[in-house]
Design a protein around this motif. Structure first.
Motif, PDB file in Angstrom:
ATOM      1  N   GLU A 436       0.751  -1.342  -0.090  1.00  0.00           N
ATOM      2  CA  GLU A 436       0.092   0.197   0.073  1.00  0.00           C
ATOM      3  C   GLU A 436       0.959   1.154  -0.120  1.00  0.00           C
ATOM      4  O   GLU A 436       0.719   2.176  -0.859  1.00  0.00           O
ATOM      5  CB  GLU A 436      -0.989  -0.187   1.515  1.00  0.00           C
ATOM      6  CG  GLU A 436      -1.743   1.260   1.385  1.00  0.00           C
ATOM      7  CD  GLU A 436      -2.555   1.357   2.505  1.00  0.00           C
ATOM      8  OE1 GLU A 436      -3.800   1.784   2.511  1.00  0.00           O
ATOM      9  OE2 GLU A 436      -2.364   0.482   3.479  1.00  0.00           O
ATOM     10  N   VAL A 437       1.914   1.217   0.814  1.00  0.00           N
ATOM     11  CA  VAL A 437       2.767   2.351   0.663  1.00  0.00           C
ATOM     12  C   VAL A 437       3.485   2.724  -0.540  1.00  0.00           C
ATOM     13  O   VAL A 437       3.438   3.722  -0.935  1.00  0.00           O
ATOM     14  CB  VAL A 437       3.712   2.409   2.121  1.00  0.00           C
ATOM     15  CG1 VAL A 437       4.794   3.504   1.898  1.00  0.00           C
ATOM     16  CG2 VAL A 437       3.197   2.303   3.487  1.00  0.00           C
ATOM     17  N   GLU A 438       4.096   1.735  -0.986  1.00  0.00           N
ATOM     18  CA  GLU A 438       4.896   1.639  -2.197  1.00  0.00           C
ATOM     19  C   GLU A 438       3.991   2.041  -3.537  1.00  0.00           C
ATOM     20  O   GLU A 438       4.234   2.861  -4.327  1.00  0.00           O
ATOM     21  CB  GLU A 438       5.489   0.566  -2.481  1.00  0.00           C
ATOM     22  CG  GLU A 438       6.619   0.206  -1.513  1.00  0.00           C
ATOM     23  CD  GLU A 438       7.411  -1.325  -1.869  1.00  0.00           C
ATOM     24  OE1 GLU A 438       6.471  -2.266  -2.239  1.00  0.00           O
ATOM     25  OE2 GLU A 438       8.624  -1.388  -1.887  1.00  0.00           O
ATOM     26  N   ALA A 439       2.535   1.775  -3.512  1.00  0.00           N
ATOM     27  CA  ALA A 439       1.672   1.995  -4.446  1.00  0.00           C
ATOM     28  C   ALA A 439       1.001   3.495  -4.362  1.00  0.00           C
ATOM     29  O   ALA A 439       0.487   3.964  -5.080  1.00  0.00           O
ATOM     30  CB  ALA A 439       0.694   0.964  -4.461  1.00  0.00           C
ATOM     31  N   ASN A 440       1.178   4.010  -3.160  1.00  0.00           N
ATOM     32  CA  ASN A 440       0.772   5.461  -2.754  1.00  0.00           C
ATOM     33  C   ASN A 440       1.401   6.529  -3.512  1.00  0.00           C
ATOM     34  O   ASN A 440       2.624   6.831  -3.307  1.00  0.00           O
ATOM     35  CB  ASN A 440       0.585   5.707  -1.451  1.00  0.00           C
ATOM     36  CG  ASN A 440      -0.258   6.932  -0.993  1.00  0.00           C
ATOM     37  OD1 ASN A 440      -0.361   7.843  -1.789  1.00  0.00           O
ATOM     38  ND2 ASN A 440      -0.894   6.697   0.166  1.00  0.00           N
ATOM     39  N   PRO A 441       0.640   7.317  -4.443  1.00  0.00           N
ATOM     40  CA  PRO A 441       1.652   8.275  -5.425  1.00  0.00           C
ATOM     41  C   PRO A 441       2.041   9.390  -4.247  1.00  0.00           C
ATOM     42  O   PRO A 441       2.882  10.308  -4.772  1.00  0.00           O
ATOM     43  CB  PRO A 441       0.680   8.623  -6.395  1.00  0.00           C
ATOM     44  CG  PRO A 441      -0.862   8.353  -5.809  1.00  0.00           C
ATOM     45  CD  PRO A 441      -0.511   7.096  -4.910  1.00  0.00           C
ATOM     46  N   GLU A 442       1.546   9.756  -2.967  1.00  0.00           N
ATOM     47  CA  GLU A 442       1.407  10.758  -2.244  1.00  0.00           C
ATOM     48  C   GLU A 442       2.730  10.638  -1.268  1.00  0.00           C
ATOM     49  O   GLU A 442       3.064  11.359  -0.440  1.00  0.00           O
ATOM     50  CB  GLU A 442       0.458  11.107  -1.403  1.00  0.00           C
ATOM     51  CG  GLU A 442      -0.641  11.637  -2.335  1.00  0.00           C
ATOM     52  CD  GLU A 442      -0.282  12.816  -3.329  1.00  0.00           C
ATOM     53  OE1 GLU A 442       0.388  13.749  -2.719  1.00  0.00           O
ATOM     54  OE2 GLU A 442      -0.493  12.783  -4.344  1.00  0.00           O
ATOM     55  N   ILE A 443       3.567   9.340  -1.209  1.00  0.00           N
ATOM     56  CA  ILE A 443       4.804   9.080  -0.482  1.00  0.00           C
ATOM     57  C   ILE A 443       5.802   8.260  -1.127  1.00  0.00           C
ATOM     58  O   ILE A 443       5.573   7.542  -2.270  1.00  0.00           O
ATOM     59  CB  ILE A 443       4.281   8.228   0.661  1.00  0.00           C
ATOM     60  CG1 ILE A 443       5.227   8.057   1.765  1.00  0.00           C
ATOM     61  CG2 ILE A 443       3.775   6.890   0.309  1.00  0.00           C
ATOM     62  CD1 ILE A 443       4.911   7.438   3.045  1.00  0.00           C
ATOM     63  N   VAL A 444       6.958   8.744  -0.872  1.00  0.00           N
ATOM     64  CA  VAL A 444       8.216   8.253  -1.716  1.00  0.00           C
ATOM     65  C   VAL A 444       8.978   7.387  -0.545  1.00  0.00           C
ATOM     66  O   VAL A 444       9.169   7.916   0.617  1.00  0.00           O
ATOM     67  CB  VAL A 444       8.991   9.428  -2.222  1.00  0.00           C
ATOM     68  CG1 VAL A 444      10.305   8.649  -2.589  1.00  0.00           C
ATOM     69  CG2 VAL A 444       8.423  10.177  -3.014  1.00  0.00           C
TER      70      VAL A 444
END
Length: 505
Positions: A436-444
């Motif tokens: 989920e984190v890796e797929a979120n465009p708002e977090i690197v």
């Protein structure tokens, strides 16, 4: 469903308002700027940026261009009536923000650069030569009544308004918001211009603690200089602004033969903080929210922090990745931070502008014996959307590493959240959470040791989450704690923290 002409209306488009528009443009938010003046102000007001402000301009893609029209401050000092140096600090070092810590600029040049950036965003419209007459608001929108240059009136509806309309803010007055006074009101003479063939004074900035007439000295890019002088009892307001008077009170530094003034004005040192920064859907920013004497050079920097804090929160709420209560944290975070700098500036103004010889002697003795107390440490944000106070790093400005190849880390991250951690700790998260984190465009997510080593060392932890405005959300040393921290990232939020109580109309 409420229909808006724009998501945000920005009132006043000086440097703070223009930066707000540019940040909103980058965020994909539709915005309109209403600016009373038909053209940018031709004279300088603010003259100083810090490294954090350059990071904000870097986020707009104009960091290098902004830096190119600045000059690093080389020396900051204070002297007394006898010319004795009470303290002297090297300044302008290449600091933790991956930019010089203190930079001097000519405001019209910087405003031109910001206005040029606005033209790149089709979702942003700047309307110059228009005046906000008044506005109404309800729980859903703000309706602005605007007078155009030809005298015609139009109505503009926005979901939110940001008032960057200056120290005498008409928006603040219409809202009925009071300001807290934190220091004395003192008249000063400001003189800007070009110094040709004269040495001026040493260094870039000097506090002239002359009890006979306190003053300031500032060297700007090129031949530009600024001097400011306290207006003394008995001064003739008409005489004190003449070139011969300026030569006299500058002790010959700004002589009639070598100094060409382009601005001579009497203004008032004020220390004020608005008691409310949000009323319904209207937010105050910049001088509309706070004013400080020009000591420590944090006035404009504070305004830039205001809009950087607000822009990412407006984006998250507008896109539905965060609850509207996120916006309540604007005042709770920014007001204490800005108030700190206003208090520090007011205190230093009191020290510099004393006109009693005995008081000045006591001041000099105190500074000599307490040199470590001269420069204020950087404050943290107030309570809000971060993990403080239990986490001592949360709410503090993060560092920005300069990587081995010369890349500044923010250029990789962009205007997004950053998770910097070790590969081992990230692997310890539950698999569904990692995906989920890796797929979120708002977090690197960065785990490369060369990229994250400096950041992690600065917070003495194995993981740090940094917000889009470059303030630390929190740190973690275990996968469990990191999973908890990530719930505060919009679109990953499972249980939002309780925000500060909202301020409503």
């Amino acid at each position: 469903m409420v229909s808006y002409d724009y998501e945000v209306a920005v009132i006043g488009c000086g440097p703070v308002g223009a930066t707000a528009l540019a940040l909103l443009g980058r965020a994909g938010i539709s915005a309109i700027g209403i600016e009373r003046e038909a053209a940018t102000w031709p004279h300088a007001r603010a003259v100083h940026f810090d490294g954090e402000t350059l990071r904000t301009l870097q986020a707009l893609g104009i960091g290098e261009r902004a830096s190119a029209i600045c000059e690093p401050m080389t020396e900051f000092r204070m002297e007394n009536e006898a010319g004795e140096i009470l303290f002297e600090l090297p300044t302008g070092q290449f600091g933790t923000q991956a930019w010089h810590d203190d930079l001097m600029f000519h405001q019209p040049d910087m405003e031109a650069l910001l206005r040029e950036e606005l033209e790149r965003h089709p979702n942003v419209r700047l309307c110059s030569g228009r005046t906000l007459l008044d506005f109404t608001q309800d729980s859903d929108a703000v309706r602005c009544r605007v007078e155009n240059a030809d005298g015609a009136t139009e109505f503009i509806t926005a979901r939110w308004m940001i008032a960057c309309d200056g120290a005498n803010s008409p928006v603040r007055r219409q809202l009925g918001v009071e300001t807290e006074k934190l220091g004395s009101d003192d008249p000063w003479l400001v003189v800007d211009g070009l110094l040709h063939g004269g040495p001026g004074l040493p260094g870039t900035m000097a506090f002239l603690g002359h009890h006979s007439r306190p003053g300031l000295w500032v060297r700007l890019p090129g031949d530009r200089v600024r001097m400011e002088f306290k207006v003394m009892p008995g001064d003739d307001p008409a005489e004190i602004v003449t070139r011969s008077a300026i030569e006299r009170i500058s002790r010959g530094v700004l002589s009639v033969t070598n100094f060409e003034p382009d601005r001579i004005a009497i203004y008032t040192f004020r220390a004020r903080v608005a008691e409310q920064w949000r009323v319904g859907n209207v937010f105050l920013a910049g001088d509309a929210a706070h004013q400080a004497p020009p000591l420590w050079g944090q006035g404009l920097c504070a305004g830039m922090r205001d809009v950087a804090n607000l822009a990412w929160k407006l984006k998250a709420v507008a896109r539905g990745t965060a609850a509207p209560t996120l916006l309540d944290t604007y005042q709770s975070e920014r007001l204490p931070h800005a108030r700190y700098w206003v208090e520090k500036a007011a205190t230093m103004a009191h020290l510099v502008q004393t006109t009693d010889p005995a008081t000045a002697a006591g001041r000099d003795a105190h500074i000599r014996s307490h040199p470590q107390d001269v420069y204020p440490p950087l404050p943290a944000l107030g309570p809000g959307w971060h993990a403080g106070p239990d986490d001592p790093n949360a709410g503090h400005l993060s560092s920005q590493p300069m990587l081995a190849d010369g890349t500044r880390l923010d250029d990789i991250v962009g205007a997004r959240f950053l998770l910097a951690t070790t590969a081992e700790l990230f692997a310890g998260l539950p698999e569904d959470r990692r995906i989920e984190v890796e797929a979120n465009p708002e977090i690197v997510v960065l785990t490369n040791p060369e990229q994250v080593r400096e950041l992690l060392a600065a917070v003495d932890s194995h993981a740090v989450v940094v917000r889009p405005d470059r303030y630390v959300l929190g740190v973690a040393d275990t996968a469990t704690r990191l999973a908890e921290l990530l719930t505060m990232v919009p679109a990953l939020t499972a249980a939002p923290p309780t925000p500060a109580a909202p301020v409503v109309a």
